[in-house]
Structure formats: structure tokens, C-alpha cells
Design a protein around this motif. Sequence first.
Motif, PDB file in Angstrom:
ATOM      1  N   ARG A 221       0.842  -1.192   0.000  1.00 54.87           N
ATOM      2  CA  ARG A 221       0.000   0.000   0.000  1.00 54.87           C
ATOM      3  C   ARG A 221       0.878   1.243   0.000  1.00 54.87           C
ATOM      4  O   ARG A 221       1.892   1.302   0.700  1.00 54.87           O
ATOM      5  N   GLU A 237      -3.053   7.556   2.542  1.00 52.74           N
ATOM      6  CA  GLU A 237      -2.908   6.436   1.622  1.00 52.74           C
ATOM      7  C   GLU A 237      -3.382   6.853   0.234  1.00 52.74           C
ATOM      8  O   GLU A 237      -4.438   7.484   0.090  1.00 52.74           O
ATOM      9  N   ILE A 239      -4.582   5.652  -3.482  1.00 57.73           N
ATOM     10  CA  ILE A 239      -5.144   4.522  -4.220  1.00 57.73           C
ATOM     11  C   ILE A 239      -5.545   5.017  -5.610  1.00 57.73           C
ATOM     12  O   ILE A 239      -6.651   5.550  -5.805  1.00 57.73           O
TER      13      ILE A 239
END
Length: 348
Positions: A221, A237, A239
Motif C-alpha cells: 500500500r 494512503e 489509491i
Amino acid sequence: MKVLVLAGGLSPERNVSLSSGAMVCQALRERGHQVALMDLFYGLDGALSGENLYVAPIPESFKRVAREAPDLEEVKARRGGGPSAIGPGVFEMCAGAEVVFLALHGACGEDGRIQAALDLLGVPYTGSGCLGSAIAMDKDLTKRLVANQVKTPRWETVTVTRETLEELVERTRLPVVVKPIASGSSIGVYIAKSKGELKKALEESVKLGGRTVIEEYIKGREIQVAVLGGRALPSIEIIPREGFYDYANKYQPGAATEVCPSRIPKEWEKAVGDAALAVFHTIGLSVYARADFIVTQEGVPYFLEINTLPGMTPTSLVPQEAAAVGMDYGKLCETIIQISMEARKERL
């Protein structure tokens, strides 16, 4: 406070820098400061002169980042000839400000050279000093210095030429990440999982000068952590909706989902925060920076790189992390200036 925001320049990250600079200028003006926005490369060439720059409107086009990196030859042609990367009147404008807010990204802005020039002028500026900035810009040198402090993917630094390209393709163990040794915003970064992809990536490396880091691909990740004033902010994070977090996905609204604070266990959060601080202090940075990691499914953070003048665009990450601790964009800009003024007094 009288603030000169320096942006633009001749880096491939020029458009990102202009967007950062425009947003910083607008935010500081809204908070009552006297602020001018200046392009490092163009300077006062054909622009409003001197004090008029402090009341000039901010071009709306600066606030948006085009999907493609700029054509720097076209940028140079617009100013005409000459070898200087610094436009007319820049240093005079710097000397007339109380502080220079560096909204520059990439070469000639984030690599320590402009910091050294401002040190010699005796002008305070935002961010890290010249030595820490120069080290952080060199991905190979940074990794060498921090490899005994944090985990980092195995890497090799090579000079790619037409003559060495085929040999590198044959001997490199896949998958790998190919990236320029001194660049940001994921410009020139490729994930190669086949020999064909690797060859294409290395061909692009030649166009960017040849000095290249070939790095072990770590699956996990993508977690990034900002450091501000000696503490790690909540991680974020990334994505991407498709592909990886490349130049287009970074600056086009909606191209990636950004989760802040990251939805990770507390022990993972502590591990990435501690690793970011370790890198920050090991290479002698100050004020603020953003460290990039891949965290494996076991929760192990692998350090990738650290950015000493992270983006301040509408989609940038540091403002999102600051917001997670209750600091709005304008307050973040003022905080960066305040901490920077203290750092310059201490010669950091």
C-alpha cells in the motif's frame, strides 16, 4: 508580512510549481499579507515591475495542472536566449521581501542551489537548507545515508546510454521501478514487469539524462507521511483509480482516492511516522517535508524517497494531512513561514 512566492522555473515540474505558488499566494493574501508571485525563470521580463507585482492578479491558468509535463524548450524560447535559469530582477525582488516562500519543485528549486544563493544574499526562505535539500534530491545518496536507519527496496544506480541499454535489460531482475535519480512528481517513473516494459522505461531514461535508479518493486500500500515542525502528521494512503500514482494521477482531480488519516493499524502508523522522522533527521532536513513509503501486507514500511518542497496544489497531500490535525491551508502556509524563519536564525 511582505512575502515573495517563487514558482515556475525550468524544472519538468514547472506547472505543478506554478499551481503551488498561485495557491500559496492567494492564501497568504487572504490572511492579510503583502504577497507577490514571481516566476523564477521569467522574473520581471515583460512583467509588471517591482512593487506592482504585489497587487497583480493571480493568473487562473496557474491554479490548474495540465495532464502532461511542460515542453521546457518552448518555455525557454518564450524568454529568448541566454544561459541563465534565473530571470531578471529575481534576486532584487528576493532582497526586498521579508521572506521568500519557495513553491519550486525539482531542479534549480528543490536541489539546494537556490537555497545557497538566498543564504549568500542573507534572505530568509521556506523549507530546508541548501545541504539537506541537495542530499534529498539525489535518490541514490539519500538511500545510502538512511539504509541503516530504515528499510528501503534494493536498488542500483546506473547511467543508461544507447550502448548500455540492452545489457541492463538482460541482467536486471524483474519486476523493478525505474526512476530518474533527481526528479519528482513521478516524472520518468515506470514500473517494469517485462523486458519490453523495462526497455521502454530505460529508453525514456536516456532522454532524461541517463542517471537512473533501478529499484526492487515492493508490492503493498502506498502510504505518505508529512513531517512538519519536527513531528509526523497523520499519514495518507494513495489509491489510484488505474495504474500507479504517476504524474497524471497526482494532479488530475478524481484520478486517485486519497484517504487521510490512512486506515491502517496504529502500530503501522507509528512505524511509518518514525521512519519518516528518521529519514528527515538523518539527512539534515528542517521545517517540513513529505516521505513516501510502500507498506507491505505485514505492515513493514519501505522508504522510497523524501520531498523537501512537497506540492501545495489543490490536490496535494501535505495540506490534506495538515487538515487532519485541524490546520487549514492558510494556517499551514503561515506555519511553514514561522518555522522557516526560526530555522534560518539557527542556520538549518
